[in-house]
Scaffold this motif. Structure first.
Motif, PDB file in Angstrom:
ATOM      1  N   UNK A 120      -2.682   0.344   2.993  1.00 31.28           N
ATOM      2  CA  UNK A 120      -2.790   1.585   2.227  1.00 31.28           C
ATOM      3  C   UNK A 120      -1.725   1.647   1.138  1.00 31.28           C
ATOM      4  N   UNK A 122      -0.345   4.204   0.420  1.00 31.23           N
ATOM      5  CA  UNK A 122       0.626   5.208   0.861  1.00 31.23           C
ATOM      6  C   UNK A 122       1.532   4.686   1.978  1.00 31.23           C
ATOM      7  N   UNK A 123       1.288   3.442   2.441  1.00 31.67           N
ATOM      8  CA  UNK A 123       2.164   2.870   3.472  1.00 31.67           C
ATOM      9  C   UNK A 123       3.460   2.420   2.814  1.00 31.67           C
ATOM     10  N   UNK A 124       4.551   2.306   3.580  1.00 30.02           N
ATOM     11  CA  UNK A 124       5.809   1.857   2.952  1.00 30.02           C
ATOM     12  C   UNK A 124       5.651   0.531   2.225  1.00 30.02           C
TER      13      UNK A 124
END
Lengths: 158, 422
Positions: A120, A122-124
């Motif tokens: 994603x 939005x993942x780190x």
């Protein structure tokens, strides 16, 4: 408050549209059938509760999908001058010291499946990669530090 | 978040506390409280399904029914007493037969147990926000005092699960198996369907001839299969050289508890679905064994393996997908096989839940898969607390790749703050 944007591939969008249509049909079938009675002797009828709960969740998922579909942005292949930058839809080949190779495709949250190499935005890790260019060094600092060099960026969107 | 993590860390201790009855009976490496809870929850769900009870309530009741034992311990005042001496013939007999007590003495012991457990639960739930803490307390109170029909039912299921476990340990011979488990069960079970279920147990293990009931026979077989997960250590920890690690059942207990705590804060998710999904997310291990993602070929020596496990494997996208599909196909066959004898509607529900989790194809599946990684990270950090040489680097990497839900990222940050060793 800003509306959240949902980034989807064409494929992902089709899947959500299908889920939406399926749920609408299920809801129709459910509400056209016989509704369980609310009382079962002196107790609330569990079948009624379960029916009501199912219906509540159907409605809430339908509303959620309507919101997502309204706020979808299709992931497109970027213009030629941006193809060397990591963006949504990019498959990034990363090289670590020792020559070890790792690979990810950056997708929106709704299509992420890291077991398939799709992570994603939005993942780190996704956030660390976004915006970097070919040959950049990327330092991922989870509690352990990993240093990659971006070896290849591809956009193979369907 | 800080408090929820503290609650989880405390409740996680249930994965290491063996059940008292089995310890007294000298069972080698007996089940833990968490493993017992796991099969009680599954039993409550599949048997409660036949009764058309409120399944969400049943699952929650069963999940929290023994968490009081985190601090209160697993006391068995109605069967044994402190200071039991197995060298004495009379004590040995009591173990097999159960202790005989007057009504007053039972009430006295019961009250002490109740107060201890109540205090334990209040201490444990004080970590949580008051609304969730109250909900858990009321669920336990309902179970303990058998208030709702679901509470009564779960109390009976708890005994039946223990009975099945006793048969699995000791067999059905009176001389080794004793009668105390049967006595305790028959004092409590009153539900007509569960009484039939006891008959089915007798038919299967004691050669009795009570009327057949195919549906209940199939559920018994299913629960016996499920019990294998209580004896299955998680492969990843074994490969990492952890002695006596958590089992698959223990892990499922933790994940279901996380689903209860954090699912509540995700209003758009179906909480019942999330809880059930956590329960069946890894039951495929019964057939496939516990598998680990990403890792393809591992070196044989522990020393070399320890090096490999310091990081996640670096793989091309195609290699990741290939490994995923190999595991996925084997697990799909497994889930169909494991549920093959269940009622078709329940079977379909379980297969669908597993599928959504495995492919992350629903909001619940996506959220649970992130919690699943965090459950592994938490366990790894707790192992690291005991052994400073244990590396959790790969688990951090995994969490950094998988988590994108704000709540999961918050939990991950809290783990870093509280448990990460620099």
């Amino acid at each position: 408050m800003d509306e959240k944007k949902y980034y989807l591939t064409k494929d992902g969008l089709e899947k959500l549209k299908k889920e939406y249509a399926d749920l609408k049909n299920i809801k129709l079938a459910k509400t056209e059938g016989e509704v369980p009675k609310i009382w079962h002797s002196e107790d609330l009828n569990p079948e009624y509760l379960s029916f009501q709960e199912d219906l509540d969740f159907l409605n809430s998922r339908i509303a959620e999908l309507e919101y997502i579909l309204k706020n979808t942005e299709i992931i497109k292949v970027p213009s030629k001058d941006k193809k060397n930058t990591v963006g949504l839809g990019a498959t990034v080949t990363l090289e670590e010291a020792g020559g070890r190779i790792n690979e990810f495709t950056l997708v929106g949250s709704l299509e992420a499946n890291p077991s398939l190499g799709k992570i994603s935005n939005e993942s780190p890790v996704g956030k660390f990669l976004l915006g970097h260019k070919l040959n950049d060094e990327v330092v991922i600092t989870s509690p352990i530090q990993i240093i990659y060099r971006i070896k290849k960026i591809r956009y193979n969107l369907t | 978040m800080k408090n929820s993590l503290n609650f989880l860390i405390e409740a996680n201790k249930l994965k290491e506390i063996p059940r008292t009855g089995w310890v007294l009976m000298k069972v080698k490496n007996p089940e833990t409280i968490a493993e017992h809870i796991f099969r009680v929850v599954i039993s409550a769900w599949v048997l409660g399904y036949l009764k058309k009870f409120n399944e969400k309530k049943l699952v929650k009741l069963a999940l929290i029914h023994d968490i009081v034992e985190t601090y209160a311990g697993d006391k068995t005042p109605f069967l044994y007493w402190e200071g039991l001496d197995r060298k004495k013939t009379e004590d040995e007999e009591v173990l097999l037969r159960g202790v005989r007590l007057s009504k007053e003495e039972k009430e006295r012991r019961g009250e002490i147990k109740f107060q201890n457990e109540k205090n334990s639960l209040l201490k444990l739930t004080s970590f949580l926000n008051p609304s969730l803490g109250n909900e858990i307390f009321l669920l336990w109170f309902d179970y303990e005092k058998r208030i709702s029909r679901e509470g009564k039912f779960t109390k009976q299921i708890d005994r039946i699960e223990t009975l099945i476990q006793s048969i699995e340990y000791f067999g059905s011979k009176k001389i080794t198996g004793g009668t105390s488990w049967w006595e305790g069960t028959e004092e409590i079970v009153e539900d007509p369907m569960l009484l039939d279920f006891l008959h089915i147990i007798q038919n299967k293990f004691y050669g009795k001839n009570f009327p057949k009931n195919k549906e209940l026979e199939n559920i018994l077989d299913f629960l016996l299969e499920i019990g294998k997960l209580k004896r299955m250590p998680r492969m990843y920890w074994i490969l990492r050289g952890i002695k006596n690690p958590e089992t698959v059942a223990g892990h499922i207990f933790t994940l279901t508890l996380m689903a209860l705590i954090f699912g509540r804060e995700k209003k758009q998710l179906n909480q019942e679905k999330l809880l059930k999904m956590a329960l069946c997310h890894e039951i495929t291990a019964i057939c496939t064994g516990d598998t680990i993602p990403y890792y393809l070929d591992l070196p044989k020596s522990q020393k070399e393996r320890n090096e490999v496990f310091k990081k996640l494997p670096r793989l091309l996208k195609e290699q990741k997908a290939k490994k995923f599909f190999i595991d996925y196909k084997a697990e799909k066959i497994a889930i169909k096989k494991i549920t093959s004898k269940l009622d078709s509607s329940l079977r379909n529900e379980i297969i669908k839940l597993w599928e959504e989790y495995r492919t992350k194809s629903s909001p619940e599946g996506s959220f649970l898969s992130q919690l699943n990684v965090l459950a592994a990270l938490l366990q790894g950090l707790l192992y690291q607390k005991k052994d400073k040489n244990f590396s959790v680097g790969a688990l951090w990497e995994w969490a950094f790749e998988v988590c994108d839900d704000p709540l999961c990222i918050q939990l991950m940050d809290e783990m870093k703050r509280k448990l990460h060793r620099k």
